[in-house]
Design an enzyme around this catalytic site. Structure first.
Site, mmCIF file in Angstrom:
data_model
loop_
_atom_site.group_PDB
_atom_site.id
_atom_site.type_symbol
_atom_site.label_atom_id
_atom_site.label_comp_id
_atom_site.label_asym_id
_atom_site.label_seq_id
_atom_site.Cartn_x
_atom_site.Cartn_y
_atom_site.Cartn_z
ATOM 1 N N ARG A 121 0.809 -1.236 0.000
ATOM 2 C CA ARG A 121 0.000 0.000 0.000
ATOM 3 C C ARG A 121 0.834 1.275 0.000
ATOM 4 O O ARG A 121 0.342 2.340 0.345
ATOM 5 C CB ARG A 121 -1.000 0.013 1.160
ATOM 6 C CG ARG A 121 -2.011 -1.126 1.109
ATOM 7 C CD ARG A 121 -3.182 -0.876 2.036
ATOM 8 N NE ARG A 121 -4.162 -1.937 1.931
ATOM 9 C CZ ARG A 121 -4.235 -2.977 2.755
ATOM 10 N NH1 ARG A 121 -3.359 -3.094 3.749
ATOM 11 N NH2 ARG A 121 -5.164 -3.893 2.593
ATOM 12 N N LYS A 143 3.023 11.068 -11.599
ATOM 13 C CA LYS A 143 2.194 10.183 -12.414
ATOM 14 C C LYS A 143 2.898 8.848 -12.611
ATOM 15 O O LYS A 143 4.073 8.805 -12.966
ATOM 16 C CB LYS A 143 1.900 10.802 -13.773
ATOM 17 C CG LYS A 143 0.859 11.900 -13.753
ATOM 18 C CD LYS A 143 0.518 12.313 -15.174
ATOM 19 C CE LYS A 143 -0.582 13.341 -15.215
ATOM 20 N NZ LYS A 143 -0.936 13.720 -16.601
ATOM 21 N N GLU A 185 9.363 17.950 -24.879
ATOM 22 C CA GLU A 185 8.681 18.232 -23.608
ATOM 23 C C GLU A 185 9.087 19.588 -23.040
ATOM 24 O O GLU A 185 8.320 20.215 -22.301
ATOM 25 C CB GLU A 185 8.956 17.114 -22.597
ATOM 26 C CG GLU A 185 8.309 15.772 -22.929
ATOM 27 C CD GLU A 185 6.798 15.755 -22.690
ATOM 28 O OE1 GLU A 185 6.251 16.774 -22.232
ATOM 29 O OE2 GLU A 185 6.169 14.724 -22.977
ATOM 30 N N LYS A 225 6.480 23.437 -14.675
ATOM 31 C CA LYS A 225 5.649 22.282 -14.326
ATOM 32 C C LYS A 225 5.410 22.212 -12.827
ATOM 33 O O LYS A 225 4.313 21.868 -12.378
ATOM 34 C CB LYS A 225 6.298 20.982 -14.819
ATOM 35 C CG LYS A 225 5.463 19.747 -14.501
ATOM 36 C CD LYS A 225 6.010 18.494 -15.132
ATOM 37 C CE LYS A 225 5.097 17.306 -14.819
ATOM 38 N NZ LYS A 225 5.539 16.058 -15.460
ATOM 39 N N GLU A 235 -4.582 16.498 -11.166
ATOM 40 C CA GLU A 235 -5.144 16.769 -12.482
ATOM 41 C C GLU A 235 -6.657 16.933 -12.454
ATOM 42 O O GLU A 235 -7.379 16.457 -13.341
ATOM 43 C CB GLU A 235 -4.741 15.667 -13.470
ATOM 44 C CG GLU A 235 -4.738 16.130 -14.919
ATOM 45 C CD GLU A 235 -4.163 15.098 -15.859
ATOM 46 O OE1 GLU A 235 -3.037 15.299 -16.323
ATOM 47 O OE2 GLU A 235 -4.825 14.073 -16.098
ATOM 48 N N ARG A 239 -3.936 21.199 -14.357
ATOM 49 C CA ARG A 239 -2.802 20.326 -14.657
ATOM 50 C C ARG A 239 -2.992 19.604 -15.987
ATOM 51 O O ARG A 239 -2.017 19.208 -16.636
ATOM 52 C CB ARG A 239 -2.578 19.317 -13.527
ATOM 53 C CG ARG A 239 -1.357 18.445 -13.800
ATOM 54 C CD ARG A 239 -0.950 17.573 -12.647
ATOM 55 N NE ARG A 239 0.170 16.717 -13.033
ATOM 56 C CZ ARG A 239 0.820 15.903 -12.223
ATOM 57 N NH1 ARG A 239 0.490 15.834 -10.941
ATOM 58 N NH2 ARG A 239 1.814 15.159 -12.666
ATOM 59 N N ASN A 243 -0.940 18.183 -20.792
ATOM 60 C CA ASN A 243 -1.162 17.177 -21.837
ATOM 61 C C ASN A 243 -1.253 17.798 -23.231
ATOM 62 O O ASN A 243 -1.664 17.121 -24.184
ATOM 63 C CB ASN A 243 -2.450 16.401 -21.544
ATOM 64 C CG ASN A 243 -2.312 15.502 -20.326
ATOM 65 O OD1 ASN A 243 -1.491 14.603 -20.312
ATOM 66 N ND2 ASN A 243 -3.107 15.774 -19.302
ATOM 67 N N HIS A 246 -0.576 15.710 -26.295
ATOM 68 C CA HIS A 246 -0.509 14.299 -25.912
ATOM 69 C C HIS A 246 -1.685 13.461 -26.403
ATOM 70 O O HIS A 246 -1.528 12.260 -26.628
ATOM 71 C CB HIS A 246 -0.375 14.173 -24.394
ATOM 72 C CG HIS A 246 1.017 14.412 -23.912
ATOM 73 N ND1 HIS A 246 1.671 15.603 -24.093
ATOM 74 C CD2 HIS A 246 1.891 13.594 -23.257
ATOM 75 C CE1 HIS A 246 2.886 15.523 -23.562
ATOM 76 N NE2 HIS A 246 3.034 14.319 -23.066
ATOM 77 N N HIS A 250 -0.371 10.435 -28.248
ATOM 78 C CA HIS A 250 -0.573 9.057 -27.787
ATOM 79 C C HIS A 250 -1.224 8.207 -28.877
ATOM 80 O O HIS A 250 -0.906 7.024 -29.032
ATOM 81 C CB HIS A 250 -1.429 9.035 -26.524
ATOM 82 C CG HIS A 250 -0.675 9.403 -25.294
ATOM 83 N ND1 HIS A 250 -1.302 9.735 -24.105
ATOM 84 C CD2 HIS A 250 0.648 9.484 -25.038
ATOM 85 C CE1 HIS A 250 -0.384 10.011 -23.186
ATOM 86 N NE2 HIS A 250 0.799 9.860 -23.734
ATOM 87 N N HIS A 262 8.226 8.510 -27.881
ATOM 88 C CA HIS A 262 7.184 9.309 -27.229
ATOM 89 C C HIS A 262 7.355 10.800 -27.531
ATOM 90 O O HIS A 262 6.392 11.487 -27.903
ATOM 91 C CB HIS A 262 7.212 9.076 -25.720
ATOM 92 C CG HIS A 262 6.247 9.935 -24.969
ATOM 93 N ND1 HIS A 262 4.888 9.757 -25.042
ATOM 94 C CD2 HIS A 262 6.446 10.997 -24.139
ATOM 95 C CE1 HIS A 262 4.279 10.660 -24.288
ATOM 96 N NE2 HIS A 262 5.208 11.428 -23.733
#
Length: 363
Positions: A121, A143, A185, A225, A235, A239, A243, A246, A250, A262
């Protein structure tokens, strides 16, 4: 000289150490001190190329055992690899008070971060990004995710690291193609909310990727960032601006079947986001042209027929975009722009118009 950037999340806040010698600067950092043990999850290729450098980061913290090697490539971000890694962590009899050292690019960082979040956990993870893309983006912000056949990063959680060590020494062996891909990026940060930064990048031209300017550009992008993450950690709102490029990217990356990096997909996605914004009359066409021209100058291809993995199917891309994790209420959610440095969230993209746009771009 090593820069220190603080990610201000209260009790979950942490430092990013950035630049040449960051590993040495981190040796006495509180996140690496104490009696706890560290399990090393490392990219197999990084271990081969940087064994002595990896030994530097391991010189001090108590190790739980030999490094757990993570296979190269996006295919490692799977349930099968995650299960295997967690099993090896259990074999090391790690306790919740121990920590994971994630040494590698974005794939290793995402996988190791998710493993740390799930193990008993939750346990600490220290991110040691070894690619420019991971330094600029995936190692910061918490993330973590693995991929599914339906798309990238669909299964994951937020789990902030306790420290990020971005040592430029790892970039010495990074292929030029990957350096250029990672630079996308950095450009993205400027396009979202810092027009002045974009103009500095334009002035630096291709020299922006040289050591003399890269650290300053990277520091600016990470600091940008950090401010967004501090204001919206999970997010829930702004936030999502991170993206930009993206959703398109993606879809391209998934359809390319591994042929497209990527960062290359993100670069093409940035150009598409600005072109689509201009198509909708939301962004000046001169800004969209300027974005595309700079990305091409930086060595990043933006025309879909020119990308590795082409030709692409507009219908297949749209289907990928329908499964994007940012979507809400059954609508495709895009990050678009009113201009350079002025991105915004567009909640209800028209699927039919988007399909026609993609068809035009693929021709």
């Amino acid at each position: 000289m090593t820069d220190r950037i603080r990610i201000d999340l209260g009790e979950r806040g942490y430092d990013v150490l950035l630049g040449p010698g960051a590993l040495r600067a981190a040796r006495h950092h509180p996140a690496l001190s104490g009696a706890r043990r560290h399990a090393v999850l490392a990219d197999a290729n990084v271990l081969r190329l940087h064994r002595s450098r990896v030994a530097d980061v391991l010189d001090g913290p108590g190790l739980a055992g030999p490094p757990i090697e993570i296979p190269e490539g996006e295919r490692a971000k799977s349930f099968a690899t995650l299960e295997q890694v967690l099993g090896q962590m259990l074999d090391l009899e790690l306790e919740r008070g121990d920590a994971v050292l994630a040494i590698g690019g974005g794939v290793t960082g995402d996988l190791a971060g998710l493993a740390a979040a799930l193990y008993k956990r939750g346990m600490d993870v220290i991110q040691v990004p070894t690619t420019l893309l991971a330094m600029a983006d995936s190692s910061v912000g918490g993330k973590t995710a693995i991929n599914m056949p339906q798309g990238k990063n669909l299964i994951g959680t937020f789990h902030q690291p306790s420290l990020v060590i971005a040592d430029f020494g790892f970039l010495d062996t990074l292929p030029e193609r990957e350096r250029q891909a990672g630079f996308a990026e950095i450009v993205k940060a400027a396009l979202i909310g810092d027009r002045d930064f974009f103009e500095r990048l334009e002035k630096s031209g291709r020299d922006g990727l040289t050591a003399a300017q890269l650290q300053a550009h990277l520091k600016t992008a990470i600091t940008f960032k950090a401010g967004i993450v501090a204001a919206d950690e999970r997010e829930a709102g702004q936030r999502a601006l991170l993206n930009l490029g993206h959703t398109f990217g993606h879809a391209l990356e998934s359809e390319a079947g591994g042929a497209l990096l990527h960062g290359e997909a993100v670069a093409a996605g940035l150009a598409l986001a600005f072109d689509y914004s201009a198509r909708l009359g939301l962004c000046p066409e001169k800004d969209a042209a300027r974005v595309r021209a700079y990305l091409e100058l930086a060595g990043l291809r933006t025309r879909l027929p020119d990308l590795p993995g082409a030709p692409f199917s507009a219908t297949a891309m749209l289907d990928r975009m329908r499964h994007d994790k940012k979507n809400s209420g059954g609508h495709i959610r895009l990050v678009l722009a009113h201009g350079i440095g002025n991105a915004f969230i567009h909640d209800q993209a028209d699927a039919a118009d988007l399909l026609n746009f993609l068809k035009d771009q693929i021709q």
